[in-house]
Design a protein around this motif. Structure first.
Motif, PDB file in Angstrom:
ATOM      1  N   ASN A 240       0.840  -1.187   0.000  1.00 43.52           N
ATOM      2  CA  ASN A 240       0.000   0.000   0.000  1.00 43.52           C
ATOM      3  C   ASN A 240       0.886   1.251   0.000  1.00 43.52           C
ATOM      4  O   ASN A 240       1.799   1.378   0.817  1.00 43.52           O
ATOM      5  CB  ASN A 240      -0.896  -0.028   1.246  1.00 43.52           C
ATOM      6  N   SER A 241       0.594   2.179  -0.904  1.00 40.27           N
ATOM      7  CA  SER A 241       1.446   3.360  -1.035  1.00 40.27           C
ATOM      8  C   SER A 241       1.445   4.221   0.229  1.00 40.27           C
ATOM      9  O   SER A 241       2.462   4.840   0.557  1.00 40.27           O
ATOM     10  CB  SER A 241       1.000   4.204  -2.241  1.00 40.27           C
ATOM     11  N   ARG A 242       0.347   4.247   0.962  1.00 34.27           N
ATOM     12  CA  ARG A 242       0.296   5.030   2.192  1.00 34.27           C
ATOM     13  C   ARG A 242       1.189   4.432   3.260  1.00 34.27           C
ATOM     14  O   ARG A 242       1.771   5.149   4.071  1.00 34.27           O
ATOM     15  CB  ARG A 242      -1.147   5.141   2.698  1.00 34.27           C
ATOM     16  N   GLN A 243       1.302   3.111   3.267  1.00 30.26           N
ATOM     17  CA  GLN A 243       2.208   2.467   4.208  1.00 30.26           C
ATOM     18  C   GLN A 243       3.656   2.868   3.900  1.00 30.26           C
ATOM     19  O   GLN A 243       4.436   3.167   4.820  1.00 30.26           O
ATOM     20  CB  GLN A 243       2.056   0.951   4.126  1.00 30.26           C
TER      21      GLN A 243
ATOM     22  N   GLU B   8       4.586   5.584   2.397  1.00 34.36           N
ATOM     23  CA  GLU B   8       4.709   6.997   2.734  1.00 34.36           C
ATOM     24  C   GLU B   8       4.912   7.184   4.237  1.00 34.36           C
ATOM     25  O   GLU B   8       5.721   8.026   4.664  1.00 34.36           O
ATOM     26  CB  GLU B   8       3.458   7.740   2.268  1.00 34.36           C
ATOM     27  N   ALA B   9       4.200   6.396   5.048  1.00 36.57           N
ATOM     28  CA  ALA B   9       4.364   6.479   6.502  1.00 36.57           C
ATOM     29  C   ALA B   9       5.760   6.032   6.908  1.00 36.57           C
ATOM     30  O   ALA B   9       6.392   6.643   7.786  1.00 36.57           O
ATOM     31  CB  ALA B   9       3.306   5.619   7.184  1.00 36.57           C
TER      32      ALA B   9
ATOM     33  N   ARG C 273       8.489   6.170   5.089  1.00 40.56           N
ATOM     34  CA  ARG C 273       9.445   7.211   4.677  1.00 40.56           C
ATOM     35  C   ARG C 273       9.375   8.406   5.616  1.00 40.56           C
ATOM     36  O   ARG C 273      10.415   8.970   6.009  1.00 40.56           O
ATOM     37  CB  ARG C 273       9.140   7.659   3.244  1.00 40.56           C
TER      38      ARG C 273
ATOM     39  N   MET D 282       2.638  13.965   7.233  1.00 40.93           N
ATOM     40  CA  MET D 282       1.612  13.343   6.396  1.00 40.93           C
ATOM     41  C   MET D 282       0.242  13.990   6.566  1.00 40.93           C
ATOM     42  O   MET D 282      -0.695  13.647   5.844  1.00 40.93           O
ATOM     43  CB  MET D 282       1.511  11.857   6.719  1.00 40.93           C
TER      44      MET D 282
ATOM     45  N   VAL E 119      -1.813  13.558   9.112  1.00 41.15           N
ATOM     46  CA  VAL E 119      -2.745  12.564   9.659  1.00 41.15           C
ATOM     47  C   VAL E 119      -2.496  12.468  11.155  1.00 41.15           C
ATOM     48  O   VAL E 119      -1.610  13.123  11.709  1.00 41.15           O
ATOM     49  CB  VAL E 119      -2.552  11.176   8.987  1.00 41.15           C
TER      50      VAL E 119
ATOM     51  N   ALA F  88      -2.927   6.874  13.258  1.00 39.57           N
ATOM     52  CA  ALA F  88      -2.974   6.452  11.854  1.00 39.57           C
ATOM     53  C   ALA F  88      -1.583   6.061  11.362  1.00 39.57           C
ATOM     54  O   ALA F  88      -1.409   5.047  10.665  1.00 39.57           O
ATOM     55  CB  ALA F  88      -3.546   7.567  10.990  1.00 39.57           C
ATOM     56  N   VAL F  89      -0.558   6.841  11.747  1.00 45.14           N
ATOM     57  CA  VAL F  89       0.813   6.513  11.346  1.00 45.14           C
ATOM     58  C   VAL F  89       1.243   5.204  11.994  1.00 45.14           C
ATOM     59  O   VAL F  89       1.837   4.331  11.351  1.00 45.14           O
ATOM     60  CB  VAL F  89       1.784   7.650  11.723  1.00 45.14           C
TER      61      VAL F  89
ATOM     62  N   LEU G 198      -0.342   2.304  10.172  1.00 43.54           N
ATOM     63  CA  LEU G 198       0.258   2.093   8.856  1.00 43.54           C
ATOM     64  C   LEU G 198       1.615   1.396   8.979  1.00 43.54           C
ATOM     65  O   LEU G 198       1.937   0.481   8.207  1.00 43.54           O
ATOM     66  CB  LEU G 198       0.413   3.430   8.119  1.00 43.54           C
TER      67      LEU G 198
END
Length: 305
Positions: A5-8, A10-11, A13, A28, A30, A34-35, A38
């Motif tokens: 998942n791209s959000r994972q 991103e988290a 990174r 992010m 958020v 949430a972080v 992820l």
């Protein structure tokens, strides 16, 4: 293969960049939970421990550091794509690849291109000085975005733009008897030691034609395939020559005197582009700048830079 998942990513990174869940969440935009979720899901998906508890915070493991190098490459690539799109819109982007015949690349075109780049700080340049047949070959093979070659162009399928022609000039050693004249004609060269371009070239044919029409006998001492070699020979005092105006300008004042020559023998060249794609906007901009500069140069007296 796992589907990431791209959000994972991103988290992950954001965590590596900031060093804390709190700051990663801010980056992010958020919440902290949430972080954390992820990151937890990302580790479970990869079956790899990426962070370990140290005191009140989390520290990356050796696996996380190794993975981050790959992740950062991907993100830098994506960011570069977005930046490139913006730069393309402003015609300021990337690298413009130019191949140009030696007469232009020995001074005139690099100076012009340098000024062109100053106005486009995000544009880079790859510049190659090669003979006209190689210019055509490189453009044909898409190795360059734009080429400048002497006409006629050997390959008729290449898109091209003719540029303003300038007259060839006489080049003489400093102190030569003919330097006393402002304009020279073929008959002035009777019996003179002459430095010539190589046989078979378009330029050589045009120059020989002018002398043959008046039945002028020159003493051909040297043949050279480049005008720079020819002017270097002239500067040594060996002989005189007829030369393109760009190379003559580079040697003027370095043991060489430049004089107008009649009848006019134009030095003609064109900008050529790869046939497989439309010319890049920045390449067309360069041609426009060059057309204007050459038009201004054509109005100046010979010997005036």
């Amino acid at each position: 293969m796992v589907r990431i998942n791209s959000r994972q990513v991103e988290a992950f990174r954001a965590m590596m960049l900031t060093g804390s869940v709190t700051d990663a969440a801010k980056l992010m935009a958020v919440t902290q939970p949430a972080v954390s979720r992820l990151l937890r899901d990302f580790q479970a998906l990869l079956k790899m421990e990426l962070f370990e508890r140290r005191g009140s915070g989390l520290a990356p493991t050796a696996s996380a550091t190794a993975l981050y190098m790959e992740v950062e490459r991907s993100f830098v690539g994506l960011e570069r794509i977005a930046a490139a799109a913006e730069e393309i819109r402003g015609r300021r982007t990337g690298t413009l690849r130019i191949a140009a015949l030696p007469a232009l690349s020995n001074g005139y075109l690099p100076r012009l291109a340098g000024g062109f780049l100053k106005e486009r700080p995000n544009l880079n340049l790859s510049f190659f000085g090669v003979i006209s047949p190689l210019v055509i070959d490189w453009v044909l093979n898409n190795q360059c975005d734009i080429g400048f070659a002497e006409v006629p162009i050997a390959h008729s399928g290449l898109p091209s733009v003719r540029l303003p022609a300038l007259p060839r000039v006489a080049v003489l050693p400093a102190g030569h008897r003919l330097a006393a004249k402002a304009t020279l004609e073929p008959r002035d060269f009777e019996g003179e030691a002459f430095v010539s371009l190589s046989a078979g070239s378009t330029s050589r044919h045009l120059i020989d034609q002018a002398f043959n029409r008046d039945d002028v006998r020159r003493v051909l001492r040297v043949e050279a395939n480049l005008s720079e070699i020819m002017c270097g020979m002239v500067s040594s005092g060996l002989g005189v020559a007829i030369c393109d105006p760009f190379t003559a300008q580079e040697f003027e004042g370095r043991g060489v005197v430049v004089r107008r020559f009649l009848p006019r023998i134009d030095f003609e060249f064109a900008a050529v582009f790869p046939a497989q794609r439309s010319p890049s906007p920045v390449a067309l901009d360069l041609v426009e700048v060059m057309q204007q500069a050459l038009s201004e140069l054509s109005g100046r007296p010979v010997g005036q830079n």
